[in-house]
Design a protein around this motif. Structure first.
Motif, mmCIF file in Angstrom:
data_model
loop_
_atom_site.group_PDB
_atom_site.id
_atom_site.type_symbol
_atom_site.label_atom_id
_atom_site.label_comp_id
_atom_site.label_asym_id
_atom_site.label_seq_id
_atom_site.Cartn_x
_atom_site.Cartn_y
_atom_site.Cartn_z
ATOM 1 N N ASP A 56 -3.470 4.703 14.205
ATOM 2 C CA ASP A 56 -3.676 5.609 15.335
ATOM 3 C C ASP A 56 -2.954 5.127 16.587
ATOM 4 O OD1 ASP A 56 -5.269 7.446 13.999
ATOM 5 O OD2 ASP A 56 -7.131 6.396 14.487
ATOM 6 N N ARG A 57 -2.486 3.882 16.583
ATOM 7 C CA ARG A 57 -1.918 3.281 17.781
ATOM 8 C C ARG A 57 -0.469 2.840 17.620
ATOM 9 N NH1 ARG A 57 -6.977 3.153 17.001
ATOM 10 N NH2 ARG A 57 -8.508 3.028 18.684
ATOM 11 N N PHE A 58 -0.025 2.699 16.377
ATOM 12 C CA PHE A 58 1.318 2.230 16.095
ATOM 13 C C PHE A 58 1.948 3.078 14.996
ATOM 14 C CE2 PHE A 58 -0.875 -1.518 17.671
ATOM 15 C CZ PHE A 58 0.073 -2.171 18.448
ATOM 16 N N ALA A 59 3.273 3.045 14.939
ATOM 17 C CA ALA A 59 3.985 3.491 13.748
ATOM 18 C C ALA A 59 4.014 2.288 12.813
ATOM 19 C CB ALA A 59 5.399 3.930 14.101
ATOM 20 N N VAL A 60 3.189 2.338 11.792
ATOM 21 C CA VAL A 60 2.958 1.171 10.936
ATOM 22 C C VAL A 60 3.922 1.171 9.754
ATOM 23 C CG1 VAL A 60 1.300 0.009 9.432
ATOM 24 C CG2 VAL A 60 0.531 1.013 11.593
ATOM 25 N N GLU A 61 4.575 0.036 9.540
ATOM 26 C CA GLU A 61 5.307 -0.212 8.306
ATOM 27 C C GLU A 61 4.476 -1.195 7.496
ATOM 28 O OE1 GLU A 61 9.391 -1.231 8.653
ATOM 29 O OE2 GLU A 61 9.852 0.386 10.067
ATOM 30 N N ALA A 62 3.983 -0.750 6.344
ATOM 31 C CA ALA A 62 3.057 -1.549 5.546
ATOM 32 C C ALA A 62 3.748 -2.095 4.302
ATOM 33 C CB ALA A 62 1.851 -0.710 5.129
ATOM 34 N N GLY A 63 3.587 -3.382 4.057
ATOM 35 C CA GLY A 63 4.120 -4.025 2.864
ATOM 36 C C GLY A 63 3.009 -4.767 2.151
ATOM 37 N N PHE A 64 2.956 -4.633 0.827
ATOM 38 C CA PHE A 64 1.856 -5.245 0.077
ATOM 39 C C PHE A 64 2.210 -5.354 -1.393
ATOM 40 C CE2 PHE A 64 1.060 -0.727 0.942
ATOM 41 C CZ PHE A 64 1.112 -0.196 -0.329
ATOM 42 N N LEU A 65 1.373 -6.071 -2.135
ATOM 43 C CA LEU A 65 1.496 -6.203 -3.582
ATOM 44 C C LEU A 65 0.492 -5.273 -4.256
ATOM 45 C CD1 LEU A 65 1.654 -10.113 -3.751
ATOM 46 C CD2 LEU A 65 3.569 -8.517 -3.848
ATOM 47 N N VAL A 66 0.827 -4.828 -5.455
ATOM 48 C CA VAL A 66 -0.052 -3.948 -6.229
ATOM 49 C C VAL A 66 -0.350 -4.632 -7.558
ATOM 50 C CG1 VAL A 66 -0.317 -1.702 -7.340
ATOM 51 C CG2 VAL A 66 0.893 -1.877 -5.153
ATOM 52 N N ASP A 67 -1.603 -5.037 -7.764
ATOM 53 C CA ASP A 67 -1.951 -5.744 -8.992
ATOM 54 C C ASP A 67 -2.555 -4.836 -10.054
ATOM 55 O OD1 ASP A 67 -4.288 -5.302 -7.617
ATOM 56 O OD2 ASP A 67 -5.144 -7.276 -7.988
ATOM 57 N N ASP A 68 -2.912 -3.615 -9.684
ATOM 58 C CA ASP A 68 -3.468 -2.658 -10.641
ATOM 59 C C ASP A 68 -2.643 -1.378 -10.573
ATOM 60 O OD1 ASP A 68 -4.903 -0.922 -12.210
ATOM 61 O OD2 ASP A 68 -6.832 -1.270 -11.232
ATOM 62 N N PRO A 69 -1.865 -1.076 -11.623
ATOM 63 C CA PRO A 69 -1.032 0.131 -11.585
ATOM 64 C C PRO A 69 -1.811 1.406 -11.315
ATOM 65 C CG PRO A 69 -0.405 -1.267 -13.431
ATOM 66 C CD PRO A 69 -1.662 -1.854 -12.858
ATOM 67 N N ALA A 70 -3.100 1.427 -11.672
ATOM 68 C CA ALA A 70 -3.919 2.611 -11.414
ATOM 69 C C ALA A 70 -4.018 2.915 -9.926
ATOM 70 C CB ALA A 70 -5.307 2.437 -12.014
ATOM 71 N N ASP A 71 -3.846 1.888 -9.090
ATOM 72 C CA ASP A 71 -3.953 2.098 -7.645
ATOM 73 C C ASP A 71 -2.757 2.852 -7.076
ATOM 74 O OD1 ASP A 71 -6.413 0.942 -7.371
ATOM 75 O OD2 ASP A 71 -5.655 -1.022 -6.755
ATOM 76 N N LEU A 72 -1.682 2.956 -7.829
ATOM 77 C CA LEU A 72 -0.505 3.660 -7.323
ATOM 78 C C LEU A 72 -0.778 5.138 -7.076
ATOM 79 C CD1 LEU A 72 2.313 2.038 -9.480
ATOM 80 C CD2 LEU A 72 1.734 1.562 -7.097
ATOM 81 N N GLN A 73 -1.771 5.695 -7.748
ATOM 82 C CA GLN A 73 -2.102 7.098 -7.524
ATOM 83 C C GLN A 73 -2.607 7.332 -6.101
ATOM 84 O OE1 GLN A 73 -5.858 8.463 -9.479
ATOM 85 N NE2 GLN A 73 -6.067 6.327 -10.122
ATOM 86 N N HIS A 74 -3.010 6.257 -5.422
ATOM 87 C CA HIS A 74 -3.547 6.387 -4.069
ATOM 88 C C HIS A 74 -2.479 6.180 -2.992
ATOM 89 C CE1 HIS A 74 -7.556 6.476 -5.774
ATOM 90 N NE2 HIS A 74 -7.293 5.372 -6.435
ATOM 91 N N LEU A 75 -1.242 5.941 -3.391
ATOM 92 C CA LEU A 75 -0.181 5.752 -2.399
ATOM 93 C C LEU A 75 -0.067 6.907 -1.399
ATOM 94 C CD1 LEU A 75 2.802 4.106 -4.318
ATOM 95 C CD2 LEU A 75 1.535 3.146 -2.397
ATOM 96 N N PRO A 76 -0.247 8.179 -1.823
ATOM 97 C CA PRO A 76 -0.134 9.263 -0.833
ATOM 98 C C PRO A 76 -1.053 9.107 0.377
ATOM 99 C CG PRO A 76 -0.040 10.182 -3.040
ATOM 100 C CD PRO A 76 -0.375 8.723 -3.198
#
Length: 437
Positions: A56-76
């Motif tokens: 809400d306060r910044f234009a955020v660039e987020a970087g992270f690791l994904v250890d469960d491929p099922a979580d990729l469905q939540h990227l949107p």
């Protein structure tokens, strides 16, 4: 926004798309060791609420690791909140362990090799070197190296590190409970990680923890950085964990005994949780079942959470113990339990399981370790017990109806002390100068 997968040869499009207009300044780099969504476990809950607040306060660039491929469905969800999302698939535990050992150096904690991804590191360092950010927020000390070094020391760049807990103390506790050779491995990790934690705290503008107690503890270990330390209490999603939610009763299904349900929730492959439920099932539950409160059937212990370790699965063979594994929603199990327990003997910081049960207006019985950082009054808002006999006595008192107002008081306490909107206000102060650029 952009959603990207970092490949070994650079950036390649992953999905999402552009919003059409360049995101506004100021810009913030957000780094986390796990994808911060969905907020379904302790580390993700805190990371998500902080990221959502910062977006809400910044234009955020987020970087992270994904250890469960099922979580990729939540990227949107993350794509809608961030100006850019960059991620890397985490390796398997065996691959990560091998990489950590290969990167091991004298005096270097294995944790750093465990969470090091060369492509993600290069992306973060390139953005820092280009002066693309006004601020940096790093979630967990394991990710601190991504935002350290010459590229990150640009004058005016505000860097905040959320250690959450003093992780080195967790490894020290593991060492005390283990036998050689693992006791030696854990002791080395505790020693080397503390040295690294002290170095990062001295370099970042601000280092925060999950509670005042945890911040004070680290200040005693790193007095040279005491004036750079702070804390951000964990909150709880009060709307999601609403006792008026009308949850179905999982204990009323056909074939259930109708016995009072004692519940524990958490990721059941996590060592402190495994230790907690094993101790409760083996040392506390037999006391309760041998002498249940008058007029009640012997209570049953429900262990609710994903990825139960073999030691947890084995507990299901004991009388009155149920191991559910992953469930679609933990709230019904908590909302309809007679009592929620947090019998942790190894714990750092604030336990989300305690806050969530309190938000659902359930009576909670916790060890002193699990109570740390909770803004509540023992005896009024929850019960604190140390040792098997005291834990059994406090649970029995709840089952016997001796604390009829405990649940309502618990809800009132978290509303007053653990609303995310209030707890994250301190972050605005830390990043205030960067947010106004």
């Amino acid at each position: 926004m952009e959603a990207q997968l970092l490949g070994s040869k650079g950036l390649s499009a992953f999905g999402g798309g552009s919003r059409g207009a360049a995101p506004p300044s100021p810009r913030l780099l957000f780094l986390a060791h796990r994808i911060p969504y969905p907020p379904d476990k302790g580390e993700k809950i805190r990371a998500w609420h902080i990221l959502d607040h910062l977006a809400d306060r910044f234009a955020v660039e987020a970087g992270f690791l994904v250890d469960d491929p099922a979580d990729l469905q939540h990227l949107p969800v993350l794509e809608r909140r961030c100006a850019k999302v960059v991620w890397r698939p985490a390796l398997s535990r065996r691959q990560v362990a091998a990489r950590a050992l290969l990167r091991a150096r004298p005096g270097r904690p294995l944790t750093l090799g465990w969470f090091h991804d060369p492509a993600l590191f290069a992306w973060a360092q390139q953005g820092l070197a280009a002066g693309r950010y006004d601020a940096v927020f790093v979630y967990s000390s394991a990710m601190a190296p991504y935002a350290m070094g010459p590229a990150a020391r640009r004058p005016g760049l505000v860097r905040v590190l959320d250690m959450v807990d003093v992780d080195s103390e967790k490894w020290r506790a593991y060492a005390a409970a283990a036998r050689p050779p693992m006791a030696w491995v854990y002791a080395r990790e505790a020693r080397t990680l503390l040295a690294f934690e002290r170095r990062t705290a001295a370099e970042f503008d601000r280092t925060v923890f999950v509670s005042a107690e945890e911040a004070r503890h680290f200040a005693a270990l790193a007095p040279e950085s005491a004036d750079r330390l702070g804390f951000l209490d964990n909150g709880v999603d009060l709307a999601r964990f609403d006792p008026a939610g009308g949850y179905p009763n999982p204990y009323a299904e056909p074939g259930r005994s109708g016995a009072p349900a004692i519940v524990f929730t958490g990721t059941m492959g996590y060592r402190p949780n495994v230790d907690a439920v094993a101790w409760f099932a083996e040392a506390v539950l037999p006391l309760l079942r041998a002498a249940p409160p008058a007029g009640l059937a012997p209570p049953e212990f429900w262990i609710v959470g994903a990825n139960p370790a073999p030691a947890v699965q084995a507990l299901a063979a004991q009388p009155g113990v149920h191991v559910t594994g992953a469930v679609p929603d933990v709230r019904p199990y908590v909302a309809h339990a007679a009592v929620s327990v947090a019998p942790l003997r190894i714990a750092r910081g604030i336990q989300n399981k305690v806050l969530e049960a309190m938000a659902l207006a359930r009576p909670v019985v916790a060890t002193p370790q699990a109570f740390e950082g909770v803004r509540a009054q023992p005896g009024r808002d929850l019960l604190v017990a140390e040792g098997a006999a005291e834990m059994a006595a406090q649970v029995a008192a709840v089952l016997a109806g001796q604390h009829p107002g405990l649940g309502a008081a618990a809800r009132a306490a978290v509303v007053a002390g653990h609303d995310w909107a209030a707890t994250l206000g301190g972050l605005d102060v830390m990043l205030g100068q960067a947010a106004t650029r």
